[in-house]
Design a protein around this motif. Structure first.
Motif, PDB file in Angstrom:
ATOM      1  N   LEU A  18       0.849  -1.183   0.000  1.00 40.41           N
ATOM      2  CA  LEU A  18       0.000   0.000   0.000  1.00 40.41           C
ATOM      3  C   LEU A  18       0.884   1.232   0.000  1.00 40.41           C
ATOM      4  CD1 LEU A  18      -2.878  -0.650   2.580  1.00 40.41           C
ATOM      5  CD2 LEU A  18      -3.097  -0.431   0.100  1.00 40.41           C
ATOM      6  N   ARG A  19       0.320   2.305  -0.531  1.00 44.19           N
ATOM      7  CA  ARG A  19       1.026   3.588  -0.562  1.00 44.19           C
ATOM      8  C   ARG A  19       0.150   4.614   0.138  1.00 44.19           C
ATOM      9  NH1 ARG A  19       4.973   6.023  -3.991  1.00 44.19           N
ATOM     10  NH2 ARG A  19       4.547   8.194  -4.516  1.00 44.19           N
ATOM     11  N   LEU A  20       0.564   5.048   1.301  1.00 42.76           N
ATOM     12  CA  LEU A  20      -0.177   6.057   2.043  1.00 42.76           C
ATOM     13  C   LEU A  20       0.377   7.440   1.711  1.00 42.76           C
ATOM     14  CD1 LEU A  20      -0.476   4.464   5.600  1.00 42.76           C
ATOM     15  CD2 LEU A  20      -1.915   4.112   3.577  1.00 42.76           C
ATOM     16  N   SER A  21      -0.516   8.398   1.608  1.00 45.67           N
ATOM     17  CA  SER A  21      -0.106   9.777   1.357  1.00 45.67           C
ATOM     18  C   SER A  21      -0.558  10.672   2.493  1.00 45.67           C
ATOM     19  CB  SER A  21      -0.711  10.287   0.044  1.00 45.67           C
ATOM     20  OG  SER A  21      -0.150   9.639  -1.057  1.00 45.67           O
ATOM     21  N   CYS A  22       0.247  11.646   2.783  1.00 40.77           N
ATOM     22  CA  CYS A  22      -0.068  12.672   3.777  1.00 40.77           C
ATOM     23  C   CYS A  22       0.029  14.008   3.056  1.00 40.77           C
ATOM     24  CB  CYS A  22       0.931  12.595   4.923  1.00 40.77           C
ATOM     25  SG  CYS A  22       0.789  13.919   6.137  1.00 40.77           S
ATOM     26  N   ALA A  23      -1.112  14.591   2.766  1.00 41.42           N
ATOM     27  CA  ALA A  23      -1.155  15.844   2.013  1.00 41.42           C
ATOM     28  C   ALA A  23      -1.308  17.022   2.963  1.00 41.42           C
ATOM     29  CB  ALA A  23      -2.313  15.821   1.022  1.00 41.42           C
ATOM     30  N   ALA A  24      -0.492  18.036   2.746  1.00 46.54           N
ATOM     31  CA  ALA A  24      -0.545  19.241   3.580  1.00 46.54           C
ATOM     32  C   ALA A  24      -1.280  20.344   2.849  1.00 46.54           C
ATOM     33  CB  ALA A  24       0.856  19.689   3.933  1.00 46.54           C
ATOM     34  N   SER A  25      -2.105  21.057   3.561  1.00 50.93           N
ATOM     35  CA  SER A  25      -2.760  22.247   3.001  1.00 50.93           C
ATOM     36  C   SER A  25      -2.615  23.395   3.989  1.00 50.93           C
ATOM     37  CB  SER A  25      -4.236  21.985   2.708  1.00 50.93           C
ATOM     38  OG  SER A  25      -4.931  21.652   3.890  1.00 50.93           O
ATOM     39  N   GLY A  26      -2.503  24.591   3.441  1.00 53.96           N
ATOM     40  CA  GLY A  26      -2.322  25.759   4.298  1.00 53.96           C
ATOM     41  C   GLY A  26      -0.869  26.024   4.637  1.00 53.96           C
ATOM     42  N   PHE A  27       0.019  25.136   4.260  1.00 57.55           N
ATOM     43  CA  PHE A  27       1.445  25.336   4.475  1.00 57.55           C
ATOM     44  C   PHE A  27       2.209  24.396   3.565  1.00 57.55           C
ATOM     45  CE2 PHE A  27       2.762  21.660   7.171  1.00 57.55           C
ATOM     46  CZ  PHE A  27       1.518  21.072   7.356  1.00 57.55           C
ATOM     47  N   THR A  28       3.473  24.727   3.318  1.00 54.31           N
ATOM     48  CA  THR A  28       4.336  23.833   2.561  1.00 54.31           C
ATOM     49  C   THR A  28       5.130  22.970   3.523  1.00 54.31           C
ATOM     50  OG1 THR A  28       6.194  23.719   1.023  1.00 54.31           O
ATOM     51  CG2 THR A  28       6.100  25.639   2.462  1.00 54.31           C
ATOM     52  N   LEU A  29       5.396  21.748   3.099  1.00 51.57           N
ATOM     53  CA  LEU A  29       6.121  20.822   3.961  1.00 51.57           C
ATOM     54  C   LEU A  29       7.624  21.082   4.006  1.00 51.57           C
ATOM     55  CD1 LEU A  29       4.218  17.514   3.227  1.00 51.57           C
ATOM     56  CD2 LEU A  29       4.240  18.813   5.350  1.00 51.57           C
ATOM     57  N   ASP A  30       8.088  22.072   3.261  1.00 54.93           N
ATOM     58  CA  ASP A  30       9.484  22.477   3.409  1.00 54.93           C
ATOM     59  C   ASP A  30       9.738  22.849   4.863  1.00 54.93           C
ATOM     60  OD1 ASP A  30       9.671  24.310   0.264  1.00 54.93           O
ATOM     61  OD2 ASP A  30       9.811  22.183   0.706  1.00 54.93           O
ATOM     62  N   TYR A  31      10.793  22.296   5.425  1.00 54.75           N
ATOM     63  CA  TYR A  31      11.191  22.610   6.796  1.00 54.75           C
ATOM     64  C   TYR A  31      10.166  22.163   7.824  1.00 54.75           C
ATOM     65  CZ  TYR A  31      14.434  25.372   4.103  1.00 54.75           C
ATOM     66  OH  TYR A  31      15.353  25.775   3.187  1.00 54.75           O
ATOM     67  N   TYR A  32       9.521  21.056   7.530  1.00 56.93           N
ATOM     68  CA  TYR A  32       8.692  20.385   8.513  1.00 56.93           C
ATOM     69  C   TYR A  32       9.144  18.938   8.623  1.00 56.93           C
ATOM     70  CZ  TYR A  32       5.237  24.039   9.287  1.00 56.93           C
ATOM     71  OH  TYR A  32       4.608  25.181   9.651  1.00 56.93           O
ATOM     72  N   ALA A  33       9.437  18.511   9.833  1.00 55.96           N
ATOM     73  CA  ALA A  33       9.670  17.091  10.064  1.00 55.96           C
ATOM     74  C   ALA A  33       8.319  16.386  10.045  1.00 55.96           C
ATOM     75  CB  ALA A  33      10.353  16.870  11.407  1.00 55.96           C
ATOM     76  N   ILE A  34       8.306  15.205   9.461  1.00 52.13           N
ATOM     77  CA  ILE A  34       7.066  14.435   9.326  1.00 52.13           C
ATOM     78  C   ILE A  34       7.233  13.087  10.010  1.00 52.13           C
ATOM     79  CG2 ILE A  34       5.484  13.308   7.725  1.00 52.13           C
ATOM     80  CD1 ILE A  34       5.295  16.311   7.642  1.00 52.13           C
ATOM     81  N   GLY A  35       6.209  12.695  10.706  1.00 47.93           N
ATOM     82  CA  GLY A  35       6.192  11.369  11.308  1.00 47.93           C
ATOM     83  C   GLY A  35       4.957  10.609  10.893  1.00 47.93           C
ATOM     84  N   TRP A  36       5.103   9.315  10.749  1.00 44.58           N
ATOM     85  CA  TRP A  36       3.964   8.411  10.554  1.00 44.58           C
ATOM     86  C   TRP A  36       3.816   7.574  11.814  1.00 44.58           C
ATOM     87  CZ3 TRP A  36       0.263   8.162   6.920  1.00 44.58           C
ATOM     88  CH2 TRP A  36       0.483   8.796   5.703  1.00 44.58           C
ATOM     89  N   PHE A  37       2.586   7.467  12.279  1.00 41.40           N
ATOM     90  CA  PHE A  37       2.262   6.710  13.474  1.00 41.40           C
ATOM     91  C   PHE A  37       1.119   5.756  13.148  1.00 41.40           C
ATOM     92  CE2 PHE A  37       4.735   9.101  16.584  1.00 41.40           C
ATOM     93  CZ  PHE A  37       5.026  10.240  15.858  1.00 41.40           C
ATOM     94  N   ARG A  38       0.922   4.779  14.002  1.00 41.27           N
ATOM     95  CA  ARG A  38      -0.215   3.890  13.822  1.00 41.27           C
ATOM     96  C   ARG A  38      -0.757   3.459  15.166  1.00 41.27           C
ATOM     97  NH1 ARG A  38       2.858  -1.473  11.313  1.00 41.27           N
ATOM     98  NH2 ARG A  38       3.890  -2.138  13.230  1.00 41.27           N
ATOM     99  N   GLN A  39      -2.047   3.151  15.165  1.00 36.13           N
ATOM    100  CA  GLN A  39      -2.694   2.680  16.378  1.00 36.13           C
ATOM    101  C   GLN A  39      -3.599   1.516  16.037  1.00 36.13           C
ATOM    102  OE1 GLN A  39      -4.875   5.626  18.661  1.00 36.13           O
ATOM    103  NE2 GLN A  39      -4.594   4.423  20.527  1.00 36.13           N
ATOM    104  N   ALA A  40      -3.249   0.363  16.582  1.00 37.96           N
ATOM    105  CA  ALA A  40      -4.052  -0.840  16.394  1.00 37.96           C
ATOM    106  C   ALA A  40      -5.115  -0.904  17.496  1.00 37.96           C
ATOM    107  CB  ALA A  40      -3.154  -2.070  16.437  1.00 37.96           C
TER     108      ALA A  40
END
Length: 126
Positions: A18-40
């Motif tokens: 699978l390919r998950l996407s995280c789309a940002a709106s209202g700001f650019t992801l330049d100079y933002y650290a991104i994390g992916w988390f999950r909860q079972a």
């Protein structure tokens, strides 16, 4: 308004991708650290992967190393989590999160992040 929206979650068989996407709106992801988390179900949320604000560093939980890859699609202002060789135990709601950061910091701890998406369900089952 700063907003993150995840997509791409669905039902997939063990061994699939699978390919998950995280789309940002209202700001650019330049100079933002991104994390992916999950909860079972019945479990605490856990860090899966992170990417530093300058893009120079990525990290993964031991449980997904070698199977998951985090990357940035600058043109689409998204961060992608490519998930291969999926296992039943990967079933969870997956969240992305953002933290304003210029450096190489890569954060697996959810306490570090300021902005969160609503999550996307990934179900791995035969």
């Amino acid at each position: 308004q700063l907003q993150l929206v995840e997509s791409g979650g669905e039902l997939v068989q063990p061994g699939g991708s699978l390919r998950l996407s995280c789309a940002a709106s209202g700001f650019t992801l330049d100079y933002y650290a991104i994390g992916w988390f999950r909860q079972a179900p019945g479990k605490e949320r856990e860090g899966v992967s992170c990417r530093s604000g300058n893009g120079g560093r990525t990290d993964y939980a031991d449980s997904v190393k070698g199977r998951f890859t985090i990357s940035r699609d600058k043109a689409k202002n998204t961060v992608v989590l490519q998930m291969n060789s999926l296992k039943v135990e990967d079933t969870a709601v997956y969240y992305c999160a953002a933290k304003h950061s210029y450096g190489i910091g890569c954060y697996i701890s959810e306490d570090e992040y300021d902005y969160w998406g609503q999550g996307t369900q990934v179900t791995v089952s035969s």
